[in-house]
Design a protein around this motif. Structure first.
Motif, PDB file in Angstrom:
ATOM      1  N   MET A 132      30.284  35.228  44.720  1.00  0.00           N
ATOM      2  CA  MET A 132      31.552  35.296  44.018  1.00  0.00           C
ATOM      3  C   MET A 132      31.375  36.222  42.823  1.00  0.00           C
ATOM      4  O   MET A 132      30.431  36.086  42.061  1.00  0.00           O
ATOM      5  N   ASP A 133      32.310  37.149  42.699  1.00  0.00           N
ATOM      6  CA  ASP A 133      32.290  38.055  41.552  1.00  0.00           C
ATOM      7  C   ASP A 133      32.729  37.309  40.306  1.00  0.00           C
ATOM      8  O   ASP A 133      33.483  36.329  40.373  1.00  0.00           O
ATOM      9  N   SER A 134      32.271  37.791  39.155  1.00  0.00           N
ATOM     10  CA  SER A 134      32.628  37.191  37.872  1.00  0.00           C
ATOM     11  C   SER A 134      32.978  38.298  36.885  1.00  0.00           C
ATOM     12  O   SER A 134      32.269  39.307  36.807  1.00  0.00           O
ATOM     13  N   ILE A 135      34.093  38.107  36.171  1.00  0.00           N
ATOM     14  CA  ILE A 135      34.514  39.089  35.173  1.00  0.00           C
ATOM     15  C   ILE A 135      34.980  38.357  33.922  1.00  0.00           C
ATOM     16  O   ILE A 135      35.255  37.160  33.945  1.00  0.00           O
ATOM     17  N   GLY A 136      35.099  39.098  32.834  1.00  0.00           N
ATOM     18  CA  GLY A 136      35.604  38.546  31.584  1.00  0.00           C
ATOM     19  C   GLY A 136      37.126  38.503  31.579  1.00  0.00           C
ATOM     20  O   GLY A 136      37.791  39.241  32.312  1.00  0.00           O
ATOM     21  N   ILE A 137      37.653  37.671  30.722  1.00  0.00           N
ATOM     22  CA  ILE A 137      39.103  37.489  30.638  1.00  0.00           C
ATOM     23  C   ILE A 137      39.832  38.782  30.261  1.00  0.00           C
ATOM     24  O   ILE A 137      40.914  39.072  30.780  1.00  0.00           O
ATOM     25  N   ASP A 138      39.229  39.589  29.377  1.00  0.00           N
ATOM     26  CA  ASP A 138      39.871  40.842  28.970  1.00  0.00           C
ATOM     27  C   ASP A 138      39.972  41.812  30.145  1.00  0.00           C
ATOM     28  O   ASP A 138      40.992  42.460  30.346  1.00  0.00           O
ATOM     29  N   GLN A 139      38.905  41.897  30.917  1.00  0.00           N
ATOM     30  CA  GLN A 139      38.895  42.761  32.091  1.00  0.00           C
ATOM     31  C   GLN A 139      39.942  42.276  33.103  1.00  0.00           C
ATOM     32  O   GLN A 139      40.647  43.082  33.706  1.00  0.00           O
ATOM     33  N   PHE A 140      40.055  40.968  33.264  1.00  0.00           N
ATOM     34  CA  PHE A 140      41.044  40.388  34.176  1.00  0.00           C
ATOM     35  C   PHE A 140      42.454  40.700  33.687  1.00  0.00           C
ATOM     36  O   PHE A 140      43.319  41.120  34.464  1.00  0.00           O
ATOM     37  N   ARG A 141      42.700  40.506  32.423  1.00  0.00           N
ATOM     38  CA  ARG A 141      44.029  40.734  31.854  1.00  0.00           C
ATOM     39  C   ARG A 141      44.432  42.207  31.949  1.00  0.00           C
ATOM     40  O   ARG A 141      45.577  42.528  32.260  1.00  0.00           O
ATOM     41  N   ASP A 142      43.478  43.118  31.717  1.00  0.00           N
ATOM     42  CA  ASP A 142      43.778  44.548  31.729  1.00  0.00           C
ATOM     43  C   ASP A 142      44.182  45.065  33.108  1.00  0.00           C
ATOM     44  O   ASP A 142      44.970  46.002  33.215  1.00  0.00           O
ATOM     45  N   ARG A 143      43.622  44.465  34.154  1.00  0.00           N
ATOM     46  CA  ARG A 143      43.907  44.926  35.515  1.00  0.00           C
ATOM     47  C   ARG A 143      44.303  43.751  36.389  1.00  0.00           C
ATOM     48  O   ARG A 143      43.819  43.585  37.507  1.00  0.00           O
ATOM     49  N   PHE A 144      45.206  42.943  35.871  1.00  0.00           N
ATOM     50  CA  PHE A 144      45.629  41.703  36.516  1.00  0.00           C
ATOM     51  C   PHE A 144      46.001  41.904  37.985  1.00  0.00           C
ATOM     52  O   PHE A 144      45.471  41.237  38.874  1.00  0.00           O
ATOM     53  N   GLN A 145      46.924  42.813  38.274  1.00  0.00           N
ATOM     54  CA  GLN A 145      47.399  43.014  39.643  1.00  0.00           C
ATOM     55  C   GLN A 145      46.272  43.474  40.555  1.00  0.00           C
ATOM     56  O   GLN A 145      46.190  43.046  41.716  1.00  0.00           O
ATOM     57  N   HIS A 146      45.398  44.333  40.057  1.00  0.00           N
ATOM     58  CA  HIS A 146      44.255  44.794  40.846  1.00  0.00           C
ATOM     59  C   HIS A 146      43.393  43.619  41.288  1.00  0.00           C
ATOM     60  O   HIS A 146      43.009  43.526  42.464  1.00  0.00           O
ATOM     61  N   TRP A 147      43.076  42.720  40.360  1.00  0.00           N
ATOM     62  CA  TRP A 147      42.198  41.588  40.673  1.00  0.00           C
ATOM     63  C   TRP A 147      42.873  40.598  41.621  1.00  0.00           C
ATOM     64  O   TRP A 147      42.243  40.056  42.525  1.00  0.00           O
ATOM     65  N   ILE A 148      44.164  40.376  41.431  1.00  0.00           N
ATOM     66  CA  ILE A 148      44.900  39.482  42.328  1.00  0.00           C
ATOM     67  C   ILE A 148      44.909  40.052  43.744  1.00  0.00           C
ATOM     68  O   ILE A 148      44.626  39.342  44.721  1.00  0.00           O
ATOM     69  N   ASP A 149      45.219  41.333  43.865  1.00  0.00           N
ATOM     70  CA  ASP A 149      45.228  41.975  45.186  1.00  0.00           C
ATOM     71  C   ASP A 149      43.854  41.899  45.837  1.00  0.00           C
ATOM     72  O   ASP A 149      43.734  41.656  47.041  1.00  0.00           O
ATOM     73  N   ARG A 150      42.823  42.080  45.061  1.00  0.00           N
ATOM     74  CA  ARG A 150      41.445  42.040  45.575  1.00  0.00           C
ATOM     75  C   ARG A 150      41.092  40.643  46.105  1.00  0.00           C
ATOM     76  O   ARG A 150      40.506  40.509  47.176  1.00  0.00           O
ATOM     77  N   VAL A 151      41.469  39.623  45.350  1.00  0.00           N
ATOM     78  CA  VAL A 151      41.215  38.238  45.784  1.00  0.00           C
ATOM     79  C   VAL A 151      41.920  37.957  47.106  1.00  0.00           C
ATOM     80  O   VAL A 151      41.345  37.379  48.030  1.00  0.00           O
TER      81      VAL A 151
END
Length: 90
Positions: free
Chosen positions: A1-20
């Motif tokens: 499972m990948d792990s990222i920080g909250i700021d990185q998640f917030r900055d590219r929210f749609q990208h991370w959701i699409d990836r999941v």
């Protein structure tokens, strides 16, 4: 499972959701206070819940085990050629 920080998640929210959703892999997001949360698609969550239900249901697990035994030993139900044709719509 990948792990990222909250700021990185917030900055590219749609990208991370699409990836999941596309990869069917959860994502661990670490907050600034050290609290973490997991992002998982609704479909994957439902499938996991169904799997847990089956694994926790002893009657279903016994049926699965018995079915596997009859399959491995070749003693399970053998449909006729006509029944196979009917199943496949031939």
């Amino acid at each position: 499972m990948d792990s990222i920080g909250i700021d990185q998640f917030r900055d590219r929210f749609q990208h991370w959701i699409d990836r999941v959703i596309d990869r069917h892999q959860p994502l661990k997001v670490t907050g600034q206070s050290g609290s973490d949360f997991i992002v998982v698609s609704a479909k994957d969550w439902e499938q996991t819940q169904e799997t847990l239900y089956v694994l926790q249901n002893s009657a279903l697990m016994k049926q699965i085990s018995a079915s596997l035994t009859t399959h491995v030993t070749g003693k399970g139900y053998q449909p006729s050629a006509r029944e196979i044709d009917e199943i496949f719509g031939v």
